[in-house]
Design a protein around this motif. Sequence first.
Motif, mmCIF file in Angstrom:
data_model
loop_
_atom_site.group_PDB
_atom_site.id
_atom_site.type_symbol
_atom_site.label_atom_id
_atom_site.label_comp_id
_atom_site.label_asym_id
_atom_site.label_seq_id
_atom_site.Cartn_x
_atom_site.Cartn_y
_atom_site.Cartn_z
ATOM 1 N N LEU B 143 0.793 -1.227 0.000
ATOM 2 C CA LEU B 143 0.000 0.000 0.000
ATOM 3 C C LEU B 143 0.826 1.279 0.000
ATOM 4 O O LEU B 143 0.625 2.167 -0.825
ATOM 5 C CB LEU B 143 -0.922 -0.033 1.229
ATOM 6 C CG LEU B 143 -1.782 1.177 1.467
ATOM 7 C CD1 LEU B 143 -2.837 1.281 0.388
ATOM 8 C CD2 LEU B 143 -2.432 1.088 2.832
ATOM 9 N N ILE B 144 1.779 1.360 0.932
ATOM 10 C CA ILE B 144 2.486 2.630 1.111
ATOM 11 C C ILE B 144 3.352 2.984 -0.101
ATOM 12 O O ILE B 144 3.222 4.080 -0.650
ATOM 13 C CB ILE B 144 3.328 2.608 2.406
ATOM 14 C CG1 ILE B 144 2.499 2.127 3.584
ATOM 15 C CG2 ILE B 144 3.960 3.950 2.683
ATOM 16 C CD1 ILE B 144 1.389 3.040 3.997
ATOM 17 N N PRO B 145 4.225 2.050 -0.564
ATOM 18 C CA PRO B 145 5.014 2.398 -1.761
ATOM 19 C C PRO B 145 4.134 2.746 -2.958
ATOM 20 O O PRO B 145 4.451 3.674 -3.709
ATOM 21 C CB PRO B 145 5.825 1.127 -2.016
ATOM 22 C CG PRO B 145 5.942 0.473 -0.692
ATOM 23 C CD PRO B 145 4.643 0.755 -0.008
ATOM 24 N N TYR B 147 1.183 4.060 -2.884
ATOM 25 C CA TYR B 147 0.614 5.380 -2.646
ATOM 26 C C TYR B 147 1.611 6.473 -3.041
ATOM 27 O O TYR B 147 1.264 7.443 -3.703
ATOM 28 C CB TYR B 147 0.222 5.517 -1.175
ATOM 29 C CG TYR B 147 -0.402 6.846 -0.851
ATOM 30 C CD1 TYR B 147 -1.750 7.060 -1.068
ATOM 31 C CD2 TYR B 147 0.363 7.892 -0.348
ATOM 32 C CE1 TYR B 147 -2.337 8.273 -0.797
ATOM 33 C CE2 TYR B 147 -0.208 9.122 -0.069
ATOM 34 C CZ TYR B 147 -1.557 9.302 -0.290
ATOM 35 O OH TYR B 147 -2.131 10.511 -0.024
#
Lengths: 322, 319
Positions: B143-145, B147
Amino acid sequence: MAETLTQQPVARPPKRKKERRFTWKQIKDQRQLIWMSVPLTLYIMLFAYYPVWGWTMAFQNYRPNKSFGEQEWVGFKQFHFLFTDDNFIRVLRNTVAMGFINLVLGFVTAIILALLLNEIRKVLWKRVVQTISYLPHFLSWIIVTGIVATSLSINDGIVNIVLMKLHIINEPILWLSEGKYFWGIVGASHVWKEVGWNTIIYLAAIASIDPALYEAAEIDGANRYKKMQYVTLPGIKGTVVILLIMSIGHILEAGFEVQYLLGNGLVVDWAETIDIFVLKYGLAQGNYSLATAGGIFKTVVSITMLLLANGVAKRLGEERLL
Amino acid sequence: MDNRQISPQPNAGIKYRKNSGIGRLEPFLFTTFNTVFMICLVIVTLYPFLNTIAVSFNVGNDTIRGGIYLWPREWTTQNYKAIFASGYVYDAFFISVARTLISTLLNIFLTTMLAYTLSRKDYVFRKVITVIFVLTMYFNAGLIPNYFLIKDLHLLNTFWVYVVPSMISAFNLIVIRTYILTLPEALIESAKIDGAGDFKIFWRVIFPLCKPVLATIALFVAVGAWNAWFDAFIYTSSRQHLSTLQYELMKLISSTMNSNANPSVAHGSGMTAESARDMVTPISIRAAITVVASVPILLVYPFLQKYFVVGLNVGSVKE
């Protein structure tokens, strides 16, 4: 390459020619194919491979306003924090438990339903049942969780009404407010949504079994159940193993949408999964490093399990995926 | 499913004819059990959906009294009028339709084009590109990368974030490529002799022949795009005009679900003053949006049923 060079310098030129399967002429001849495929490959490199670079965040104390060179490197601190954090241990337990429940329930119900569907003789009736059983697969989890919540509600929920009419319970149960029911509800929701759809692949596998096997079994005096046991089930074993491998690789991915949508403050200890943890710490609280570490852990475990399952299948002499 | 797959035991009835009483009774008992079981399955599958339709056509305040099962008690179309009168559902419906159409067309075109190149055995980059795509099935940066990538590409709060990140799926690619490999090679050869380039062969010869497999893939992609809500939630939630139907439904459900889980919260919270005037409640609005959000797909899928197994061919993933 260097080793080959020193050992057999004479053999090198022809070998090299063999390795080079293509020439500039080929590239020129195939320029249309290249235009049709290489840009899309660069696209997938950007969207699927490049973000993996972001995994470096898990080894930093990442601050969004600093450049890459200015970030503070902390080694495995984030991972250490994760595995000593009660929160994460609980989240991991929930993910594995729900993944496992979904896996077992999903396989058993789909195989049983496929066997039963296969016994229906009336073509039209079978077609109708199949079509209806596919329906929930096409509904989004938003709609399905809405339906689940409505069915389980204490005012007018159909589950409570039926259970009360059958005198199994005396008063309505607050299904979604108690942690002990949550895993079961998630498992049942998955079954409701996907069981019909999952039979497709088994029915196709059953259909490809040689009818002569059934005839032979019949001559040997096998009844309906013996034929299921000795012809149908062995006949679909290969398919089951492949699907099992795929599912085991995805066991940690069993949980985001349902848990996020059905969960609420009262059952948070049972509902939170790794993905929700990542969302909560990462995007909501801005602790990107910790969230990324959680995500990496999930991916690494998934790939490891996939490879393990694949290896086991190979040992057992079954068809494999990779 | 095909009819001929259905009965591997054509003589099933015969074998019991000279058996004892139980032997003769067994097929009957089994068939009865099986029929009852299937009827239960059909009821359990359909009831919640029919109930939602009934609620969506029932007067909101009346629904709260309970007792709506399969048929509305006080018939109304007010709920539907209310959702389409409020601009935001109308906009969301439009965005959902647009993203589904664009995603499906792009996916089908690009994936088939790539699949065609990967089906050419003499293509120099065939192996490399196949491996690059197949590997994407086994990992995800998370999710974070992802995003941050979307943010760096300035796709946040734009319509294109619904389309661009998911233009090709490796699974569909392999399914289509496997299908193309079953087509007769002579077709391509003769087109080449006529002087057609690879793109022309793809567009004029291969693409039309792929209809059966593309029907299924198109359905899968369309269903995925239509049902997606997470991208709206993560990437565009601060732009109301980019909201999708599923995301609107999600917001509504989470507000009503909290009142379900926690009975002390009264019904009717979360909706605007406008809807209170119109005598609709969150529950009836939710039912109406649910119907609007599911009916388009439910109208289509039964007609594509016979192709499903093509699109689900796991054996073809082996590379």
